[in-house]
Each structure stands twice: as structure tokens, then as C-alpha cells.
Scaffold this motif. Structure first.
Motif, PDB file in Angstrom:
ATOM      1  N   THR A  97       0.822  -1.209   0.000  1.00 28.83           N
ATOM      2  CA  THR A  97       0.000   0.000   0.000  1.00 28.83           C
ATOM      3  C   THR A  97       0.861   1.267   0.000  1.00 28.83           C
ATOM      4  O   THR A  97       0.505   2.273  -0.606  1.00 28.83           O
ATOM      5  N   PHE A  98       1.994   1.217   0.708  1.00 28.44           N
ATOM      6  CA  PHE A  98       2.827   2.428   0.790  1.00 28.44           C
ATOM      7  C   PHE A  98       3.260   2.889  -0.607  1.00 28.44           C
ATOM      8  O   PHE A  98       3.293   4.084  -0.888  1.00 28.44           O
ATOM      9  N   ASP A  99       3.580   1.921  -1.487  1.00 26.95           N
ATOM     10  CA  ASP A  99       3.970   2.308  -2.859  1.00 26.95           C
ATOM     11  C   ASP A  99       2.767   2.851  -3.617  1.00 26.95           C
ATOM     12  O   ASP A  99       2.867   3.834  -4.359  1.00 26.95           O
ATOM     13  N   TRP A 100       1.621   2.196  -3.438  1.00 31.04           N
ATOM     14  CA  TRP A 100       0.413   2.644  -4.143  1.00 31.04           C
ATOM     15  C   TRP A 100       0.053   4.074  -3.719  1.00 31.04           C
ATOM     16  O   TRP A 100      -0.287   4.912  -4.550  1.00 31.04           O
ATOM     17  N   ASP A 106       2.348  11.484  -5.476  1.00 32.45           N
ATOM     18  CA  ASP A 106       3.179  12.232  -6.424  1.00 32.45           C
ATOM     19  C   ASP A 106       2.325  13.163  -7.280  1.00 32.45           C
ATOM     20  O   ASP A 106       2.814  14.131  -7.855  1.00 32.45           O
ATOM     21  N   GLN A 107       1.027  12.834  -7.380  1.00 29.56           N
ATOM     22  CA  GLN A 107       0.122  13.636  -8.218  1.00 29.56           C
ATOM     23  C   GLN A 107      -0.850  14.492  -7.420  1.00 29.56           C
ATOM     24  O   GLN A 107      -1.314  15.510  -7.892  1.00 29.56           O
ATOM     25  N   TYR A 108      -1.227  14.013  -6.242  1.00 33.96           N
ATOM     26  CA  TYR A 108      -2.265  14.687  -5.454  1.00 33.96           C
ATOM     27  C   TYR A 108      -1.739  14.960  -4.048  1.00 33.96           C
ATOM     28  O   TYR A 108      -1.007  14.147  -3.497  1.00 33.96           O
ATOM     29  N   ASP A 109      -2.195  16.090  -3.484  1.00 38.09           N
ATOM     30  CA  ASP A 109      -1.796  16.406  -2.108  1.00 38.09           C
ATOM     31  C   ASP A 109      -2.860  15.884  -1.145  1.00 38.09           C
ATOM     32  O   ASP A 109      -3.985  16.393  -1.143  1.00 38.09           O
ATOM     33  N   PHE A 110      -2.529  14.848  -0.405  1.00 41.29           N
ATOM     34  CA  PHE A 110      -3.451  14.433   0.657  1.00 41.29           C
ATOM     35  C   PHE A 110      -2.709  14.295   1.991  1.00 41.29           C
ATOM     36  O   PHE A 110      -3.004  13.446   2.803  1.00 41.29           O
ATOM     37  N   ASP A 111      -1.764  15.218   2.183  1.00 47.17           N
ATOM     38  CA  ASP A 111      -1.034  15.345   3.453  1.00 47.17           C
ATOM     39  C   ASP A 111      -0.343  14.044   3.849  1.00 47.17           C
ATOM     40  O   ASP A 111      -0.192  13.750   5.043  1.00 47.17           O
ATOM     41  N   TYR A 112       0.070  13.281   2.851  1.00 46.15           N
ATOM     42  CA  TYR A 112       0.721  12.002   3.163  1.00 46.15           C
ATOM     43  C   TYR A 112       2.129  12.260   3.694  1.00 46.15           C
ATOM     44  O   TYR A 112       2.891  13.021   3.092  1.00 46.15           O
ATOM     45  N   ARG A 113       2.456  11.659   4.811  1.00 40.70           N
ATOM     46  CA  ARG A 113       3.793  11.772   5.382  1.00 40.70           C
ATOM     47  C   ARG A 113       4.252  10.385   5.834  1.00 40.70           C
ATOM     48  O   ARG A 113       3.519   9.706   6.544  1.00 40.70           O
ATOM     49  N   VAL A 114       5.442  10.000   5.408  1.00 42.25           N
ATOM     50  CA  VAL A 114       6.041   8.772   5.951  1.00 42.25           C
ATOM     51  C   VAL A 114       6.857   9.214   7.154  1.00 42.25           C
ATOM     52  O   VAL A 114       7.892   9.872   7.002  1.00 42.25           O
ATOM     53  N   LYS A 177      -9.132  13.488   1.645  1.00 41.09           N
ATOM     54  CA  LYS A 177      -8.359  13.941   0.474  1.00 41.09           C
ATOM     55  C   LYS A 177      -7.826  12.740  -0.318  1.00 41.09           C
ATOM     56  O   LYS A 177      -7.727  12.783  -1.538  1.00 41.09           O
ATOM     57  N   LEU A 178      -7.460  11.667   0.390  1.00 38.34           N
ATOM     58  CA  LEU A 178      -7.009  10.455  -0.314  1.00 38.34           C
ATOM     59  C   LEU A 178      -8.146   9.913  -1.183  1.00 38.34           C
ATOM     60  O   LEU A 178      -7.947   9.594  -2.364  1.00 38.34           O
ATOM     61  N   MET A 179      -9.348   9.823  -0.604  1.00 38.58           N
ATOM     62  CA  MET A 179     -10.478   9.276  -1.379  1.00 38.58           C
ATOM     63  C   MET A 179     -10.815  10.181  -2.552  1.00 38.58           C
ATOM     64  O   MET A 179     -11.187   9.712  -3.629  1.00 38.58           O
ATOM     65  N   ARG A 180     -10.674  11.474  -2.337  1.00 37.74           N
ATOM     66  CA  ARG A 180     -10.917  12.420  -3.427  1.00 37.74           C
ATOM     67  C   ARG A 180      -9.962  12.119  -4.589  1.00 37.74           C
ATOM     68  O   ARG A 180     -10.366  12.102  -5.753  1.00 37.74           O
ATOM     69  N   ALA A 181      -8.702  11.857  -4.259  1.00 39.32           N
ATOM     70  CA  ALA A 181      -7.708  11.552  -5.303  1.00 39.32           C
ATOM     71  C   ALA A 181      -8.069  10.250  -6.022  1.00 39.32           C
ATOM     72  O   ALA A 181      -8.029  10.171  -7.259  1.00 39.32           O
ATOM     73  N   LEU A 182      -8.418   9.233  -5.252  1.00 36.61           N
ATOM     74  CA  LEU A 182      -8.773   7.937  -5.860  1.00 36.61           C
ATOM     75  C   LEU A 182      -9.962   8.091  -6.798  1.00 36.61           C
ATOM     76  O   LEU A 182      -9.970   7.564  -7.924  1.00 36.61           O
TER      77      LEU A 182
END
Ligand SMILES: Cc1cc2nc3c(=O)[nH]c(=O)nc-3n(C[C@H](O)[C@H](O)[C@H](O)COP(=O)(O)OP(=O)(O)OC[C@H]3O[C@@H](n4cnc5c(N)ncnc54)[C@H](O)[C@@H]3O)c2cc1C
Length: 393
Positions: A97-100, A106-114, A177-182
Motif C-alpha cells: 500500500t505504501f507504494d500505491w 506524487d500527483q495529489y496532495d493528501f497530506d501524506y507523510r512517511v 483527500k485520499l479518497m478524493r484523489a482515488l
């Protein structure tokens, strides 16, 4: 009742009216339905997704925003139930999932932080599980290390957890925001997404299934049930297998940085928190204080639990804090604590019941259901819905 995440719109959708014919109908647009829409976008099939409310209305828009590898149990606990090979396999899957997610980020901002995540435990049984988990993770080449109390940030030390485990690949994100991107990707690929379009009944027929709601009827060759905790409300045969359970969460005002920004998962996973990039603390948990009361799909605040969450937020911040958003969400538990996914019967597939931990599990469920539906690739056997039988036939 809305969550902090609901301040963000999940996108633009129509209400479904009249008849519709599709190859695949996905019912429910939480993480599962949105990932399915995303995976099916380039399948060449006519795909529609319907949600009775709006995408993210359910658990997926009401959770803590933690993106943690694995299902709800630690690897040591899971391997006791499934055996080490199966437990390792599902951990590896969820880690994909982390790669997905990164590809989307890389295309959408959904505040993803590792950021990595810390699991902390307070009693002797948990100490054992934490140590064994780290050993097993090393054995199967997944990064992890033990964090003794003296090495924990002071704000966590003050809470009195004996031992912790550090998982460097975990992180956090903004769920809506993640679901919005999907869904944006899915819609661009031709998937039709409808909100305020609740399925009321489903009948199987020789060509597939006919799903009826108020004002619409859909004929679908194949249907995927992704209605999670709500499934028993409209599909009676599945009711015994999915128990809706409530959780409480809050968000504070933006605060100065505390001494750790990564997600923390504590007390056998009942409590969790993290500080967002905007400084807000998201704090959830304490369901174990009222296990008998926190059941059902009603979205109501449990005031004593909310008070405990508020206190925890203040303890972490080391000062009084103002809470801006309080909410409840409903997750789906199964009797054997294993998700249910795969081909159920006839034209119907299912992906539900992540037992409180869906961020990395739902994408895998969706991916496996998609592959099974398209070319019959077997799903992860321990979670195969086949184990409950074709009830209701
Ligand atoms: C309080 C709380 C905190 C959590 N924290 C975390 C966390 O930090 N990290 C993590 O990984 N997991 C967490 N989880 C679990 C995670 O949120 C869930 O496992 C995941 O969101 C489930 O996704 P889903 O798509 O299966 O279900 P849901 O998000 O519940 O989606 C189901 C959808 O189906 C729709 N629906 C229902 N009935 C119908 C119908 N008849 N017709 C059409 N549509 C219908 C609903 O409106 C809803 O949108 C948490 C859960 C809760 C409740």
C-alpha cells in the motif's frame, strides 16, 4: 455529525435516477469502494460506484488518519492465529500500500507523510507481544526495533508505557483527500460515481443482480459489497457476520509542535494519536472503557470517552487545549476478527470487516477482489469470505 476530515469535499457527484446497466457495481464508497473504483478504472468494464450518503461518510472519513502496515493485530498475535507464513504474507501485502499511496501522492496532495509509527504497550502481555513482534519482523525482513521507555519522547514516557516498537515505514494522511484523489482518477478513467444513492435491496437473476434504491434500479453483471459496518442493515444474511462498533475521535486547534509528530498506537491498539502537519492533534480511542455501549451504527458522542480523549490531548501537549471537532465513527468487526473478502456467491463479491484497521488493508482487499473478479486470481485464503458459506441460499 461531521469529522475534521469532512471539512474537505470528496469531489463532485450526481444522484442516480432511473435505470442503469453496468458490468460491475460497487456498493459503498469508503476506502474499499474508492480503491476498487481506482483499480477498476482501466479494466475496460462499465463500472459504477454508489454511496447512500457521500464518499467517506462511513469509517473512512471518520478515522484517525493513521496509515499503518498490517491488519489490527501485531505480527506476533497474528502469526499465532494464522501461522507465520500467512501473517508475513498479509503484512507484505499491506506494505505494498505504501507504494500505491506514494504513487498517488506524487500527483495529489493528501497530506501524506512517511513518519514511522510507535506502538506502545503498558502491561506484561503487551510487553511480550511487542518483543516477539520485533523479533518476527526481523526474521521476515521487515524493519522494526524495540523502543524501551527511556528512549520514548517525554510526553509518552509520562503516560507510563513500558515498552514500544518502532515501525519506520508507517505514516499518516488525510483520509478524505485520499479518497478524493482515488475517485478523481477513477472518474477520469470512466468510472461513474453517485452519492445519495442508497441500495435498498438486491435480487440475483440469470444475468447478474438487480439493485434497487429509491429512484433508481441498477442491473449489474457483478456486484461488490463494500458497505462495511452497514452491511447487515440492508443485507440480512450477512448480519451475523458483521458487528458494527463505534469509536470516538477528536481534533484540537493547531498547536505548537509536541515532542513527536508520528502516529502512536497504544493499549492493544485501542488508543491512537498523531500531530498533523498543521499542528492539530488527532486523538482517538478509549472504546475499551465502554465496550458494551459503543456498538451500533448510530453516530453519537460518548461524553466520558470524549473527556478522556480531551485529557489525553492536553497531556500530550503539556498544556490545556481547545478541541475544534469531535466525532464518532463505525467500524466493522467479524466474529473471528478476520476480514471477509472475495467471491461470496453468484454475481456477488464482498470486501468488509477490517476489525478497526483499514488504511492499508482496504486497498489490498480491493486489489484482490478486483483480480478475483476479473480473472479468478485467488484471494488471501485466511480472509476468503468462502469460510462463512453461501448463507441465505
Ligand atoms: C473511529 C475510527 C477510527 C479508525 N482509525 C483508523 C486509523 O487511524 N487507521 C486505519 O487504518 N483504520 C482506522 N479505522 C478503520 C478504518 O477507518 C476502516 O477499516 C475503513 O475505513 C473501512 O473502509 P470501508 O470502505 O470498508 O467502510 P466505510 O468507510 O464504512 O464505507 C462504507 C460506505 O458504505 C456506504 N453505505 C452503507 N450502506 C449503503 C447502502 N445500502 N447503499 C450504498 N452505500 C451504503 C456508507 O455511506 C459508507 O460510505 C478507524 C475506524 C473508526 C470507526
Amino acid at each position: 455529525m461531521e469529522s475534521f476530515w469532512h471539512h474537505q469535499s470528496p469531489g463532485n457527484f450526481e444522484v442516480l435516477r432511473g435505470p442503469l446497466i453496468v458490468d460491475v457495481l460497487v456498493i459503498g464508497a469508503g476506502y474499499t469502494g474508492c480503491w476498487l473504483a481506482y483499480w477498476l478504472r482501466d479494466s475496460g468494464l462499465r463500472v459504477a460506484v454508489i454511496d447512500g450518503q457521500t464518499p467517506g461518510y462511513g469509517a473512512s472519513g471518520r478515522n484517525g488518519g493513521l496509515l499503518l502496515q498490517g491488519p489490527a493485530q501485531l505480527l506476533s498475535e497474528l502469526s499465532q492465529v494464522l501461522g507465520l507464513d500467512n501473517a508475513r504474507d498479509i503484512f507484505r501485502w499491506t506494505r505494498r500500500t505504501f507504494d500505491w499511496v506514494q504513487r498517488l501522492a506524487d500527483q495529489y496532495d493528501f497530506d501524506y507523510r512517511v513518519t514511522g509509527s510507535l506502538y506502545v504497550g503498558g502491561d506484561s502481555t503487551e510487553r511480550d507481544s511487542v518483543e516477539k513482534t520485533v523479533d518476527l519482523m526481523k526474521e521476515v525482513s521487515i524493519p522494526a526495533r524495540v523502543v524501551p521507555r527511556v528512549e520514548q519522547p517525554l510526553s509518552i514516557q509520562r503516560l507510563g508505557y513500558d515498552l514500544g516498537a518502532w515501525f519506520p515505514d508507517d505514516g499518516m494522511m488525510h483520509p478524505v483527500k485520499l479518497m478524493r484523489a482515488l475517485l478523481a482518477e477513477a472518474q477520469a478513467g470512466g468510472v461513474r460515481v453517485y452519492h445519495k444513492s442508497r441500495a435498498l435491496s438486491m435480487e440475483e437473476d440469470p444475468h447478474g443482480a438487480r439493485v434497487v434504491g429509491s429512484g433508481f434500479a441498477i442491473n449489474a453483471e457483478r456486484v461488490v459489497i463494500a458497505t462495511n459496518a452497514y452491511t447487515g442493515e440492508w443485507l440480512a444474511p450477512l448480519k451475523p457476520f458483521i458487528q458494527p462498533v463505534r469509536g470516538q475521535v477528536l481534533a484540537t486547534e493547531p498547536l505548537p509542535a509536541i515532542d513527536h509528530v508520528y502516529p502512536v498506537y497504544a493499549d492493544h491498539g485501542f488508543n491512537y494519536w498523531h500531530q498533523r502537519p498543521d499542528g492539530r492533534l488527532i486523538v482517538g480511542g478509549f472504546r475499551h472503557l465502554a465496550l458494551d455501549e459503543e456498538v451500533g451504527t448510530d453516530l453519537v458522542l460518548h461524553q466520558p470517552i470524549q473527556a478522556r480523549l480531551h485529557q489525553l490531548a492536553a497531556d500530550l501537549a503539556g498544556r490545556p487545549v481547545t478541541v475544534t471537532d469531535r466525532w464518532a465513527g463505525t467500524m466493522a468487526m467479524t466474529p473471528d476478527h478476520r476480514p471477509l473478502w472475495g467471491h461470496w456467491r453468484g454475481p456477488i463479491w464482498i470486501a468488509v470487516g477490517y476489525n478497526g484497521h483499514g488504511g492499508t488493508v482496504a486497498p489490498v482487499a480491493a486489489r484482490m477482489v478486483r483480480d478475483n473478479l476479473i480473472d479468478g486470481t485467488p484471494v488471501f485464503a485466511p480472509y476468503d469470505v468462502a469460510r462463512i458459506g453461501k448463507t441465505g441460499e
